[in-house]
Design a protein around this motif. Structure first.
Motif, mmCIF file in Angstrom:
data_model
loop_
_atom_site.group_PDB
_atom_site.id
_atom_site.type_symbol
_atom_site.label_atom_id
_atom_site.label_comp_id
_atom_site.label_asym_id
_atom_site.label_seq_id
_atom_site.Cartn_x
_atom_site.Cartn_y
_atom_site.Cartn_z
ATOM 1 N N VAL A 22 16.083 37.226 59.636
ATOM 2 C CA VAL A 22 16.860 37.004 60.778
ATOM 3 C C VAL A 22 16.533 38.215 61.773
ATOM 4 O O VAL A 22 16.488 37.997 62.992
ATOM 5 C CB VAL A 22 18.481 36.763 60.306
ATOM 6 C CG1 VAL A 22 19.252 37.104 61.606
ATOM 7 C CG2 VAL A 22 18.599 35.865 59.427
ATOM 8 N N GLU A 23 16.454 39.547 61.458
ATOM 9 C CA GLU A 23 16.263 40.583 62.281
ATOM 10 C C GLU A 23 14.878 40.349 63.101
ATOM 11 O O GLU A 23 14.897 40.631 64.107
ATOM 12 C CB GLU A 23 16.354 41.943 61.485
ATOM 13 C CG GLU A 23 17.630 42.371 60.969
ATOM 14 C CD GLU A 23 18.715 42.705 62.015
ATOM 15 O OE1 GLU A 23 18.312 42.580 63.137
ATOM 16 O OE2 GLU A 23 19.911 42.719 61.846
ATOM 17 N N GLN A 24 14.059 39.964 62.190
ATOM 18 C CA GLN A 24 12.555 39.866 62.810
ATOM 19 C C GLN A 24 12.585 38.608 64.113
ATOM 20 O O GLN A 24 11.684 38.835 64.776
ATOM 21 C CB GLN A 24 11.526 39.570 61.790
ATOM 22 C CG GLN A 24 11.116 40.952 61.019
ATOM 23 C CD GLN A 24 10.184 41.002 59.855
ATOM 24 O OE1 GLN A 24 10.152 39.905 59.303
ATOM 25 N NE2 GLN A 24 9.284 41.964 59.822
ATOM 26 N N PRO A 28 11.918 40.792 68.194
ATOM 27 C CA PRO A 28 10.218 40.545 68.136
ATOM 28 C C PRO A 28 9.501 41.835 68.021
ATOM 29 O O PRO A 28 8.455 41.854 67.304
ATOM 30 C CB PRO A 28 9.779 40.137 69.591
ATOM 31 C CG PRO A 28 10.910 39.382 70.083
ATOM 32 C CD PRO A 28 12.161 39.989 69.486
ATOM 33 N N GLU A 29 10.018 43.012 68.441
ATOM 34 C CA GLU A 29 9.582 44.434 67.912
ATOM 35 C C GLU A 29 9.488 44.760 66.640
ATOM 36 O O GLU A 29 8.893 45.710 66.107
ATOM 37 C CB GLU A 29 10.184 45.310 68.992
ATOM 38 C CG GLU A 29 11.713 45.900 68.454
ATOM 39 C CD GLU A 29 12.726 44.877 69.373
ATOM 40 O OE1 GLU A 29 12.566 43.765 69.639
ATOM 41 O OE2 GLU A 29 13.859 45.277 69.284
ATOM 42 N N PRO A 34 7.269 46.974 58.557
ATOM 43 C CA PRO A 34 8.157 47.248 57.186
ATOM 44 C C PRO A 34 9.805 47.390 57.931
ATOM 45 O O PRO A 34 9.949 48.219 58.834
ATOM 46 C CB PRO A 34 7.760 48.422 56.759
ATOM 47 C CG PRO A 34 6.645 48.999 57.578
ATOM 48 C CD PRO A 34 6.210 48.089 58.530
ATOM 49 N N LEU A 35 10.759 46.763 57.259
ATOM 50 C CA LEU A 35 12.319 46.541 57.775
ATOM 51 C C LEU A 35 12.933 46.748 56.652
ATOM 52 O O LEU A 35 12.771 45.789 55.403
ATOM 53 C CB LEU A 35 12.181 45.304 58.578
ATOM 54 C CG LEU A 35 13.343 44.967 59.185
ATOM 55 C CD1 LEU A 35 13.642 46.310 60.297
ATOM 56 C CD2 LEU A 35 13.457 43.706 59.812
ATOM 57 N N VAL A 36 13.922 47.497 56.458
ATOM 58 C CA VAL A 36 14.489 47.827 55.400
ATOM 59 C C VAL A 36 16.213 47.914 56.008
ATOM 60 O O VAL A 36 16.439 48.491 56.682
ATOM 61 C CB VAL A 36 14.524 49.294 54.513
ATOM 62 C CG1 VAL A 36 15.218 49.247 53.378
ATOM 63 C CG2 VAL A 36 13.026 49.210 54.556
ATOM 64 N N GLY A 140 14.502 28.838 63.065
ATOM 65 C CA GLY A 140 13.521 30.226 63.183
ATOM 66 C C GLY A 140 13.253 30.802 61.786
ATOM 67 O O GLY A 140 12.891 31.827 62.183
ATOM 68 N N LEU A 141 13.619 30.218 60.764
ATOM 69 C CA LEU A 141 13.495 31.091 59.503
ATOM 70 C C LEU A 141 12.588 30.303 58.514
ATOM 71 O O LEU A 141 12.463 29.022 58.548
ATOM 72 C CB LEU A 141 14.922 31.235 58.779
ATOM 73 C CG LEU A 141 15.646 32.218 59.669
ATOM 74 C CD1 LEU A 141 17.252 32.288 59.303
ATOM 75 C CD2 LEU A 141 15.325 33.630 59.629
ATOM 76 N N VAL A 142 12.243 30.963 57.451
ATOM 77 C CA VAL A 142 11.231 30.485 56.547
ATOM 78 C C VAL A 142 12.182 30.203 55.369
ATOM 79 O O VAL A 142 12.554 31.027 54.702
ATOM 80 C CB VAL A 142 10.002 31.205 56.286
ATOM 81 C CG1 VAL A 142 9.080 30.621 55.471
ATOM 82 C CG2 VAL A 142 9.261 31.275 57.622
#
Ligand SMILES: [Mg+2]
Length: 388
Positions: A22-24, A28-29, A34-36, A140-142
């Motif tokens: 959701v954040e990604q 877009p940045e 890597p996102l925690v 917009g999600l997988v």
């Protein structure tokens, strides 16, 4: 076993790295980085991380400090739970549009029972591809999906090819074994790290090893109850039903317009479209409603709701439309209309409607079954009652 039972078709749908995705999606940045996400204070733990962070060995439930050591360049976020819940609601809306029975497991995963849909869909795999595609396009999600004859196998399957996975377990016993037996015992529900070590000491490493283990020996090691459960699961047996957790009290749909509607024919057109969508959802849920409610919001945000109880419960578009139009005419609001909504409430419990039961002779139900079959195949908007 033994007794011949109708094969069930169960989907387990699990969103991939949900919060991080959701954040990604919204930033877009963050994409490709890597996102925690998790508690940023002293004793915080990781609640989700992106696949990019997983490559550094970061995983959920890991202490935040450990995640920082393993992947200092990651973006660390406290998480925006209101936004995740919103995304979850959208995804679940899609589940209910696709499946007659939905059991939510958590904010981002559910079991969908597709049994009985066989006549209406091309194949479970093709239907799952469409559901994944719809979630990707609309939210917009997988998602990853596992398809199997029961919940246990479907859950194992959805996890195997993550992210963006789709794994179908064949419904027959030989197919189930070919799928299940090569997997490590850890894949079995209830087998944690400790039990896996215990089993490894007995030379049981795969599910197949477990299935072949002498049952007296298994009982001696783990007790009768656990042994019976392990044995059943090692053969891929699980007959728990897919049970919707809470029954919806109403089924509704509303639309907000970019420009306020003023012409009666435009308003009628929207009411008809909404009536069709509500009717379709009622029939998917196997429900009939006694009460139809409309919601009307004017450009200045004055909002009204009006409801009407019908002589007989219904799930048909024209009955819902007629009630909605009657209510709207009686309300006769002046000025431009910003939002219109229709909801169906007060579900009749007495009459069980089975949408997918082929033995119903009534013409109306046959007609709607044909319409709904096409909607299942080509999307909700394929057929309308004479509007575009
Ligand atoms: Mg998930």
């Amino acid at each position: 076993m033994g007794k011949e039972q109708k094969a069930r078709v169960i989907f387990h749908v699990d969103m991939d790295a949900f919060f991080a995705s959701v954040e990604q999606r919204d930033h877009p940045e963050y994409r490709g980085k890597p996102l925690v996400i998790g508690g940023l204070s002293g004793r915080g733990v990781v609640s989700t991380c992106s696949y990019e962070a997983r490559r550094y060995g970061v995983h959920s439930a890991m202490p935040m400090g450990e995640a920082q050591r393993r992947c200092p360049q990651a973006v660390f976020l406290p998480g925006d739970y209101a936004r995740y819940r919103e995304a979850s609601a959208e995804v679940f809306q899609m589940f209910t549009a696709f499946a007659p029975v939905v059991e939510p497991l958590s904010i981002d995963e559910a079991f969908l029972d597709m049994t009985g849909m066989e006549r209406l869909i091309e194949s479970p795999r093709a239907y799952a591809v469409r559901l994944k595609e719809e979630i990707r396009q609309r939210v917009g999600l997988v998602a990853s999906i596992g398809i199997a004859p029961n919940k246990f196998l479907a859950k194992v399957a959805s996890d195997l090819e993550k992210p963006d996975g789709l794994v179908v377990v064949p419904p027959d016993a030989a197919g189930v074994r070919a799928f299940l037996w090569p997997l490590p015992v850890r894949r079995i529900w209830g087998v944690g790290e400790k039990m896996a070590r215990h089993l490894a000491a007995l030379h049981v490493r795969t599910v197949g090893d477990l299935a072949r283990m002498d049952s007296a020996r298994l009982r001696a090691q783990f007790g009768a109850k656990t042994a019976a459960q392990l044995h059943a699961l090692s053969f891929g047996l699980d007959d728990r039903p897919v049970a919707p957790r809470s029954e919806a009290k109403s089924i509704g749909k509303e639309e907000t317009f970019a420009r306020d509607l003023r012409r009666q024919e435009d308003i009628d057109g929207v009411l008809l479209r909404l009536a069709e969508q509500v009717g379709w959802r009622l029939r998917c849920a196997g429900k009939k409603a006694r009460t139809i409610q409309i919601k009307v919001r004017r450009g200045d945000f004055t909002t009204w709701t009006r409801s009407r109880t019908l002589a007989a419960p219904t799930c048909y578009d024209e009955d819902i439309y007629e009630a909605a139009v009657t209510l709207y005419r009686a309300l006769a609001p002046a000025g431009g209309i910003r939002l219109l909504g229709i909801s169906a409430q007060n579900f009749g419990a007495a009459e069980e409607l089975s949408l997918f039961d082929a033995e119903r002779p009534q013409k109306k139900e046959n007609l709607y079954r044909a319409i709904d079959g096409l909607k299942q195949r080509f999307g909700e908007n394929i057929i309308g009652h004479g509007h575009t």
